[in-house]
Write a protein that holds these residues in place. Sequence first.
Motif, PDB file in Angstrom:
ATOM      1  N   ARG A 103       0.842  -1.196   0.000  1.00  0.00           N
ATOM      2  CA  ARG A 103       0.000   0.000   0.000  1.00  0.00           C
ATOM      3  C   ARG A 103       0.878   1.246   0.000  1.00  0.00           C
ATOM      4  N   ASN A 104       0.296   2.344  -0.463  1.00  0.00           N
ATOM      5  CA  ASN A 104       0.979   3.645  -0.467  1.00  0.00           C
ATOM      6  C   ASN A 104       2.390   3.570  -1.062  1.00  0.00           C
ATOM      7  N   PRO A 105       2.520   3.145  -2.313  1.00  0.00           N
ATOM      8  CA  PRO A 105       3.853   3.039  -2.928  1.00  0.00           C
ATOM      9  C   PRO A 105       4.532   4.399  -3.072  1.00  0.00           C
ATOM     10  N   ILE A 106       5.828   4.439  -2.763  1.00  0.00           N
ATOM     11  CA  ILE A 106       6.618   5.657  -2.906  1.00  0.00           C
ATOM     12  C   ILE A 106       7.899   5.312  -3.663  1.00  0.00           C
ATOM     13  N   SER A 107       8.215   6.121  -4.654  1.00  0.00           N
ATOM     14  CA  SER A 107       9.412   5.899  -5.448  1.00  0.00           C
ATOM     15  C   SER A 107      10.660   6.196  -4.618  1.00  0.00           C
ATOM     16  N   LYS A 108      11.705   5.429  -4.845  1.00  0.00           N
ATOM     17  CA  LYS A 108      12.966   5.623  -4.143  1.00  0.00           C
ATOM     18  C   LYS A 108      13.506   7.038  -4.333  1.00  0.00           C
ATOM     19  N   LYS A 109      13.335   7.578  -5.514  1.00  0.00           N
ATOM     20  CA  LYS A 109      13.860   8.916  -5.822  1.00  0.00           C
ATOM     21  C   LYS A 109      13.162  10.016  -5.026  1.00  0.00           C
ATOM     22  N   ASP A 110      11.983   9.704  -4.460  1.00  0.00           N
ATOM     23  CA  ASP A 110      11.235  10.686  -3.678  1.00  0.00           C
ATOM     24  C   ASP A 110      11.528  10.605  -2.182  1.00  0.00           C
ATOM     25  N   LEU A 111      12.422   9.708  -1.813  1.00  0.00           N
ATOM     26  CA  LEU A 111      12.790   9.533  -0.404  1.00  0.00           C
ATOM     27  C   LEU A 111      14.162  10.130  -0.131  1.00  0.00           C
ATOM     28  N   ASP A 112      14.460  10.314   1.135  1.00  0.00           N
ATOM     29  CA  ASP A 112      15.763  10.830   1.546  1.00  0.00           C
ATOM     30  C   ASP A 112      16.837   9.828   1.129  1.00  0.00           C
ATOM     31  N   LYS A 128      15.625  -1.255  -3.955  1.00  0.00           N
ATOM     32  CA  LYS A 128      14.709  -1.363  -5.084  1.00  0.00           C
ATOM     33  C   LYS A 128      14.161   0.021  -5.424  1.00  0.00           C
ATOM     34  N   GLU A 129      13.344   0.098  -6.453  1.00  0.00           N
ATOM     35  CA  GLU A 129      12.887   1.394  -6.946  1.00  0.00           C
ATOM     36  C   GLU A 129      11.596   1.870  -6.288  1.00  0.00           C
ATOM     37  N   ILE A 130      10.776   0.932  -5.777  1.00  0.00           N
ATOM     38  CA  ILE A 130       9.502   1.295  -5.155  1.00  0.00           C
ATOM     39  C   ILE A 130       9.422   0.692  -3.757  1.00  0.00           C
ATOM     40  N   TYR A 131       9.001   1.502  -2.796  1.00  0.00           N
ATOM     41  CA  TYR A 131       8.831   1.025  -1.424  1.00  0.00           C
ATOM     42  C   TYR A 131       7.371   1.184  -1.009  1.00  0.00           C
ATOM     43  N   PHE A 132       6.934   0.280  -0.127  1.00  0.00           N
ATOM     44  CA  PHE A 132       5.535   0.275   0.273  1.00  0.00           C
ATOM     45  C   PHE A 132       5.368   0.624   1.759  1.00  0.00           C
ATOM     46  N   LYS A 133       4.128   0.527   2.216  1.00  0.00           N
ATOM     47  CA  LYS A 133       3.734   1.003   3.544  1.00  0.00           C
ATOM     48  C   LYS A 133       4.648   0.536   4.669  1.00  0.00           C
ATOM     49  N   GLU A 135       7.634  -0.777   4.638  1.00  0.00           N
ATOM     50  CA  GLU A 135       9.018  -0.331   4.462  1.00  0.00           C
ATOM     51  C   GLU A 135       9.166   1.155   4.798  1.00  0.00           C
ATOM     52  N   ILE A 136       8.173   1.942   4.436  1.00  0.00           N
ATOM     53  CA  ILE A 136       8.200   3.365   4.764  1.00  0.00           C
ATOM     54  C   ILE A 136       8.119   3.559   6.275  1.00  0.00           C
ATOM     55  N   GLU A 137       7.319   2.737   6.931  1.00  0.00           N
ATOM     56  CA  GLU A 137       7.222   2.814   8.393  1.00  0.00           C
ATOM     57  C   GLU A 137       8.571   2.498   9.030  1.00  0.00           C
ATOM     58  N   VAL A 138       9.271   1.492   8.491  1.00  0.00           N
ATOM     59  CA  VAL A 138      10.595   1.139   8.991  1.00  0.00           C
ATOM     60  C   VAL A 138      11.564   2.296   8.798  1.00  0.00           C
ATOM     61  N   LEU A 139      11.518   2.914   7.640  1.00  0.00           N
ATOM     62  CA  LEU A 139      12.388   4.057   7.365  1.00  0.00           C
ATOM     63  C   LEU A 139      12.099   5.224   8.317  1.00  0.00           C
ATOM     64  N   ASN A 140      10.824   5.463   8.597  1.00  0.00           N
ATOM     65  CA  ASN A 140      10.457   6.555   9.497  1.00  0.00           C
ATOM     66  C   ASN A 140      10.956   6.312  10.919  1.00  0.00           C
ATOM     67  N   VAL A 141      10.845   5.069  11.372  1.00  0.00           N
ATOM     68  CA  VAL A 141      11.335   4.737  12.715  1.00  0.00           C
ATOM     69  C   VAL A 141      12.860   4.863  12.759  1.00  0.00           C
ATOM     70  N   TYR A 142      13.506   4.372  11.700  1.00  0.00           N
ATOM     71  CA  TYR A 142      14.966   4.471  11.651  1.00  0.00           C
ATOM     72  C   TYR A 142      15.421   5.930  11.644  1.00  0.00           C
ATOM     73  N   ALA A 143      14.670   6.794  10.956  1.00  0.00           N
ATOM     74  CA  ALA A 143      15.005   8.225  10.914  1.00  0.00           C
ATOM     75  C   ALA A 143      15.019   8.822  12.321  1.00  0.00           C
ATOM     76  N   GLU A 144      14.120   8.350  13.174  1.00  0.00           N
ATOM     77  CA  GLU A 144      14.083   8.825  14.556  1.00  0.00           C
ATOM     78  C   GLU A 144      15.204   8.201  15.386  1.00  0.00           C
ATOM     79  N   LEU A 145      15.464   6.922  15.149  1.00  0.00           N
ATOM     80  CA  LEU A 145      16.468   6.204  15.938  1.00  0.00           C
ATOM     81  C   LEU A 145      17.894   6.693  15.680  1.00  0.00           C
TER      82      LEU A 145
END
Length: 214
Positions: A103-112, A128-133, A135-145
């Motif tokens: 769900r909620n696919p986001i392109s890699k190029k649109d991420l930090d 990979k080129e597309i990340y989903f819900k 994976e984005i949640e994992v990235l958000n938690v890692y950004a805080e950690l």
Amino acid sequence: MKIIDDKTYYKMSELVEQTKLSNHTISFYSKKGLLPNTLSTSKNMKYYPQITITVLNMIKYFKENLNFSIDYIKELFDYYQIDFNDRAELILQSIQMLSSEIRNPISKKDLDKELVNEAIKLDLIDDKEIYFKTEIEVLNVYAELRSYEIATELINEYVITSKKLAKLERQLSKKVLEKTGYLPEILVLNILNSFKPYIFNRQTIEEFKRLDYE
């Protein structure tokens, strides 16, 4: 049950008995393209390949335990190109569907870029080129950690421990298959979705309780 060309097939009534789903529900799933192709005999009787039971149990689990809609399950089946011919591959695909919602696919190029590269290097996500819900949640938690010095050490331990546990799970699954010739798909899904998180979180809770006494 009927053997055709050395393969096992089931009638609708047998699927109903095995899965506890109604024939109306099973027919609906078939029309949605969620089940393998049936085999028709000269008497116009439809027979379903044995793997249909595994597929039905998966769908039932996703609906009852994860509240996935049939339309979303269809999206998952299409995205992962479900293999109706290989039960082991099907169970592996069910694990992928369980662990990474598409769900909620986001392109890699649109991420930090720096954040994503760090997460890939730590083996938190795939490159990979597309990340989903999820994976984005994992990235958000890692950004805080990452603002904490101990974060990288903790994440490394998570990854190392998860890899060790995965090897043990594979070894156990192999032993079960060798002994019984069968690995229940629901058991695999229950371990991943409820049993394993409970065991890990229970120990985390116990450790945090000790903070009150330190």
